[in-house]
Design a protein around this motif. Structure first.
Motif, PDB file in Angstrom:
ATOM      1  N   VAL A 180      16.696   0.517 -34.924  1.00  0.00           N
ATOM      2  CA  VAL A 180      16.565  -0.432 -36.034  1.00  0.00           C
ATOM      3  C   VAL A 180      16.407   0.369 -37.318  1.00  0.00           C
ATOM      4  O   VAL A 180      15.521   1.233 -37.423  1.00  0.00           O
ATOM      5  N   LEU A 181      17.266   0.081 -38.291  1.00  0.00           N
ATOM      6  CA  LEU A 181      17.184   0.725 -39.609  1.00  0.00           C
ATOM      7  C   LEU A 181      16.345  -0.158 -40.518  1.00  0.00           C
ATOM      8  O   LEU A 181      16.595  -1.372 -40.626  1.00  0.00           O
ATOM      9  N   VAL A 182      15.367   0.444 -41.154  1.00  0.00           N
ATOM     10  CA  VAL A 182      14.448  -0.293 -42.018  1.00  0.00           C
ATOM     11  C   VAL A 182      14.817  -0.029 -43.475  1.00  0.00           C
ATOM     12  O   VAL A 182      14.906   1.123 -43.914  1.00  0.00           O
ATOM     13  N   VAL A 194       8.916  -6.393 -35.230  1.00  0.00           N
ATOM     14  CA  VAL A 194      10.236  -5.861 -34.867  1.00  0.00           C
ATOM     15  C   VAL A 194      10.154  -5.295 -33.459  1.00  0.00           C
ATOM     16  O   VAL A 194       9.433  -4.319 -33.208  1.00  0.00           O
ATOM     17  N   GLU A 195      10.886  -5.901 -32.544  1.00  0.00           N
ATOM     18  CA  GLU A 195      10.942  -5.439 -31.160  1.00  0.00           C
ATOM     19  C   GLU A 195      12.221  -4.614 -30.977  1.00  0.00           C
ATOM     20  O   GLU A 195      13.324  -5.103 -31.216  1.00  0.00           O
ATOM     21  N   VAL A 196      12.052  -3.362 -30.566  1.00  0.00           N
ATOM     22  CA  VAL A 196      13.201  -2.472 -30.361  1.00  0.00           C
ATOM     23  C   VAL A 196      13.250  -2.090 -28.885  1.00  0.00           C
ATOM     24  O   VAL A 196      12.295  -1.501 -28.355  1.00  0.00           O
ATOM     25  N   LYS A 197      14.364  -2.418 -28.218  1.00  0.00           N
ATOM     26  CA  LYS A 197      14.514  -2.116 -26.800  1.00  0.00           C
ATOM     27  C   LYS A 197      15.076  -0.710 -26.605  1.00  0.00           C
ATOM     28  O   LYS A 197      15.514  -0.055 -27.561  1.00  0.00           O
ATOM     29  N   ASN A 235      14.197  -5.366 -44.942  1.00  0.00           N
ATOM     30  CA  ASN A 235      15.409  -5.820 -44.256  1.00  0.00           C
ATOM     31  C   ASN A 235      15.630  -4.900 -43.059  1.00  0.00           C
ATOM     32  O   ASN A 235      15.424  -3.678 -43.160  1.00  0.00           O
ATOM     33  N   PHE A 236      16.081  -5.459 -41.941  1.00  0.00           N
ATOM     34  CA  PHE A 236      16.221  -4.683 -40.712  1.00  0.00           C
ATOM     35  C   PHE A 236      17.638  -4.850 -40.153  1.00  0.00           C
ATOM     36  O   PHE A 236      18.154  -5.972 -40.079  1.00  0.00           O
ATOM     37  N   ILE A 237      18.257  -3.713 -39.786  1.00  0.00           N
ATOM     38  CA  ILE A 237      19.570  -3.741 -39.134  1.00  0.00           C
ATOM     39  C   ILE A 237      19.415  -3.131 -37.750  1.00  0.00           C
ATOM     40  O   ILE A 237      18.995  -1.975 -37.610  1.00  0.00           O
ATOM     41  N   LYS A 238      19.778  -3.913 -36.743  1.00  0.00           N
ATOM     42  CA  LYS A 238      19.648  -3.453 -35.366  1.00  0.00           C
ATOM     43  C   LYS A 238      20.995  -2.946 -34.868  1.00  0.00           C
ATOM     44  O   LYS A 238      22.040  -3.556 -35.121  1.00  0.00           O
ATOM     45  N   ALA A 239      20.969  -1.810 -34.154  1.00  0.00           N
ATOM     46  CA  ALA A 239      22.188  -1.206 -33.609  1.00  0.00           C
ATOM     47  C   ALA A 239      22.024  -0.972 -32.119  1.00  0.00           C
ATOM     48  O   ALA A 239      20.978  -0.486 -31.670  1.00  0.00           O
ATOM     49  N   SER A 296      12.633   2.685 -29.672  1.00  0.00           N
ATOM     50  CA  SER A 296      12.110   1.665 -28.753  1.00  0.00           C
ATOM     51  C   SER A 296      10.604   1.464 -28.922  1.00  0.00           C
ATOM     52  O   SER A 296       9.847   2.424 -29.098  1.00  0.00           O
ATOM     53  N   GLY A 297      10.206   0.194 -28.897  1.00  0.00           N
ATOM     54  CA  GLY A 297       8.792  -0.150 -29.067  1.00  0.00           C
ATOM     55  C   GLY A 297       8.632  -1.368 -29.959  1.00  0.00           C
ATOM     56  O   GLY A 297       9.602  -2.010 -30.383  1.00  0.00           O
ATOM     57  N   ARG A 298       7.372  -1.695 -30.287  1.00  0.00           N
ATOM     58  CA  ARG A 298       7.054  -2.815 -31.181  1.00  0.00           C
ATOM     59  C   ARG A 298       6.520  -2.245 -32.488  1.00  0.00           C
ATOM     60  O   ARG A 298       5.635  -1.392 -32.493  1.00  0.00           O
ATOM     61  N   HIS A 299       7.064  -2.748 -33.595  1.00  0.00           N
ATOM     62  CA  HIS A 299       6.686  -2.225 -34.913  1.00  0.00           C
ATOM     63  C   HIS A 299       6.306  -3.403 -35.811  1.00  0.00           C
ATOM     64  O   HIS A 299       6.983  -4.438 -35.837  1.00  0.00           O
ATOM     65  N   LEU A 300       5.216  -3.225 -36.566  1.00  0.00           N
ATOM     66  CA  LEU A 300       4.675  -4.290 -37.400  1.00  0.00           C
ATOM     67  C   LEU A 300       4.701  -3.878 -38.863  1.00  0.00           C
ATOM     68  O   LEU A 300       4.262  -2.776 -39.231  1.00  0.00           O
ATOM     69  N   PHE A 301       5.216  -4.805 -39.716  1.00  0.00           N
ATOM     70  CA  PHE A 301       5.279  -4.566 -41.160  1.00  0.00           C
ATOM     71  C   PHE A 301       4.723  -5.805 -41.876  1.00  0.00           C
ATOM     72  O   PHE A 301       4.982  -6.942 -41.455  1.00  0.00           O
ATOM     73  N   TRP A 302       3.998  -5.577 -42.961  1.00  0.00           N
ATOM     74  CA  TRP A 302       3.509  -6.681 -43.779  1.00  0.00           C
ATOM     75  C   TRP A 302       4.668  -7.294 -44.562  1.00  0.00           C
ATOM     76  O   TRP A 302       5.543  -6.589 -45.043  1.00  0.00           O
TER      77      TRP A 302
END
Length: 366
Positions: free
Chosen positions: A76-78, A68-71, A103-107, A90-96
């Motif tokens: 981003v809601l997880v 998940v890349e967040v600018k 599920n991810f919702i970007k705003a 903001s940043g890079r986030h990793l999930f298995w």
């Protein structure tokens, strides 16, 4: 060599000299010398010991991950298995992606509007609330929305939420209920130069919030001044006695004149009136003296009227008694009876009639 076991719900990453060489899933595996194993829980976020760029070419690992890349200016809601879990900045986030359903919702926070797919109930959670501006408009209010100090729209009663960003957001609330404005302690001079203080009131309501807020600075104060000036103008046309007798007429005149001003203020004037007319100390003493004199004169007139009526009644009675001897005797006996009521004991002898003897007793020698 070294034997290691990867249990269910875990993944092992094998590094050698700082480089990822293989991914180990459930089962028993062998490690060679200089190889380091790091175990990861599939229910938790992945935190790599090296930069992601060093492992992104490992397709085996990438296929097991949500990257998940967040600018900047994004959130981003997880959601984990359908339930809200956290907010990513903001940043890079990793999930298995092997064990749990994410599920991810970007705003986009550079926009003011919050996406409708984000449940409004989540916006009050602490994780999200710190990124949200909240404005509440009560049931009896109306509000004007200003974005970067530019009027945008009218807001009815409700709760409004916007992302926190560099955009300026303000609202100007207007009370739509019936309001009462007090014009108190106005020191005025009447036509006959009597110094008085008047307490005046006006009931009004805002009917055009745009005109009241955008076209006028402090519409309530402007209404106050209009009432004050109109009241002064009309009071100066009356003497004190006329003022006290025509309070309703003055209030109606002020109402009619101020109506022309209220339309430009976005306000509807409902009613107005004079509550109190207060005299100064010296004027109050003078009015009290006048009132006392008037009441004494009225009392004197009433007393004389009653005395005249009483005298006229006595005269009529005397005339009747002069013309009728029997009536005279009855009246004489009536007075004797009244006098006798005041005496405890009366002794009479046998000479003459009882009435005659009583008459002789009470008669006044002249």
């Amino acid at each position: 060599m070294k034997r290691v076991r990867i249990t269910n719900g875990s993944v092992g990453l094998v590094f050698k000299n700082g480089e990822l060489i293989k991914v180990l899933e459930k089962g028993t595996h062998w490690l060679f010398f200089n190889e380091m194993l790091i175990r990861y829980d599939l229910t938790k976020r992945l935190e790599l010991p090296v930069a992601f760029e060093m492992v992104k070419d490992c397709n085996e690992l990438i296929e097991m991950l949500h990257v998940v890349e967040v600018k900047d200016q994004e959130l981003v809601l997880v959601f984990e298995n359908g339930n809200f879990r956290e907010v990513l900045t903001s940043g890079r986030h990793l999930f298995w992606n092997k064990l749990l359903d994410y599920n991810f919702i970007k705003a986009d926070m550079s926009q003011l509007e919050i996406p409708k797919e984000i449940d409004s109930n989540l916006l009050s959670r602490y994780e999200l609330a710190r990124f949200v501006r909240v404005f509440e408009v009560s049931a009896h209010e109306e509000a004007l929305l200003m974005i970067d100090d530019v009027y945008t729209q009218k807001l009815n009663a409700g709760i409004y939420r916007f992302w926190k960003n560099d955009t300026s957001v303000k609202i100007a609330r207007v009370d739509l209920r019936h309001l009462q404005l007090e014009v108190s302690g106005q020191e005025l001079l009447t036509k006959d130069k009597a110094a008085i203080r008047i307490n005046f009131f006006a009931n009004h309501k805002v009917v055009n919030s745009e005109k009241a807020i955008l076209d006028n600075k402090d519409y309530s104060k402007q209404l106050y001044v209009a009432l004050q000036l109109s009241l002064r103008a009309f009071v100066g046309q009356y003497t004190l006695d006329e003022l006290l007798s025509n309070k309703v007429t003055i209030a109606e005149s002020v109402f009619t004149e101020v109506l022309e001003v209220t339309e430009d203020l976005g306000v509807q004037l409902l009613s107005c009136g004079i509550k109190d007319v207060i005299l100064t100390g010296e004027m109050k003493d003078i009015m009290n003296q006048v009132l006392i004199a008037e009441k004494r004169a009225q009392a004197s007139v009433i007393t004389r009227r009653e005395e005249t009526a009483s005298t006229r009644s006595l005269l009529n009675t005397a005339k009747l008694m002069a013309d009728n001897e029997m009536l005279y005797k009855l009246k004489e006996m009536e007075y004797v009876e009244k006098i006798a009521d005041k005496i405890g004991e009366i002794t009479l002898n046998g000479n003459g009639g009882m009435v005659k003897q009583l008459k002789e007793i009470f008669a006044v020698n002249t």
